[in-house]
Design a protein around this motif. Sequence first.
Motif: not given
Length: 255
Positions: A104-113, A117-121, A136-138, A146-150
Amino acid sequence: MSLTDDQLDRYARHIVLKEIGGDGQKRLIEANVTVIGAGGIGAPALQYLAAAGVGRLRVIDDDVVSLDNLQRQILFGTEDIGRGKTVVTGEAVRRLNPAIRFDGIAERLNSTNAATLIGNPDLVLDGCDNFATRLIVSDHCTRERIPLVSAAIGQFQAQIGTFRGWEAGLPCYRCFVGDAFDADDCDTCSALGVLGAMAGLAGSFAALEAIRQIIGFGERSVGKLHIFDGLKPELRTIRIVKDPACSGCSPQAGS
């Protein structure tokens, strides 16, 4: 790996499906999935992914539970108000399936991190509530292949799509929405409203798509957007065209 007696019993209803079987269940157990957002979409998606046996689940969400979440975010109860969503989600996942490794990662995701945070799942499931984060996620998923389900919801509508924008002829999420969106362009549930059950439908559908991607059964749905209209009700599917000038997945992207 060999399935244990407990796993054979727990996942028996999967294993008897010829499209899944023992090999498919092993893929789920070995899979690593990152979920963006533990809200209305993430809540049901996480429950089904954990129950399905996805071996490692990482959840990114910096929010705390509030009273107005409870109408649609079914992982949480009144007693959880004020608690961190990743904390409560971790407890629920462990209760559903103690074998799951949960981050569990309690951080706000942004272009810097994002990369950290996402890693390489093996797959990312995005159920966040703003276009800026979705783009940013895309972009990260496209770069890292990495396959993305949105999945997204609004009022009485749900939209679910699977993207592999690095592949020839297939779009990324940015091909779908373009570059014009920022954090203020996304209408919120508080402003427009949303039927709580639509979140359950979208999250369950997104979990299904994630499992399909991990195992590889059924017709290929990559590059398609499934739109459910809860007022009719009706499900329709449209094909998203790859944008040859997309800043996320075109050959000149990042150059």
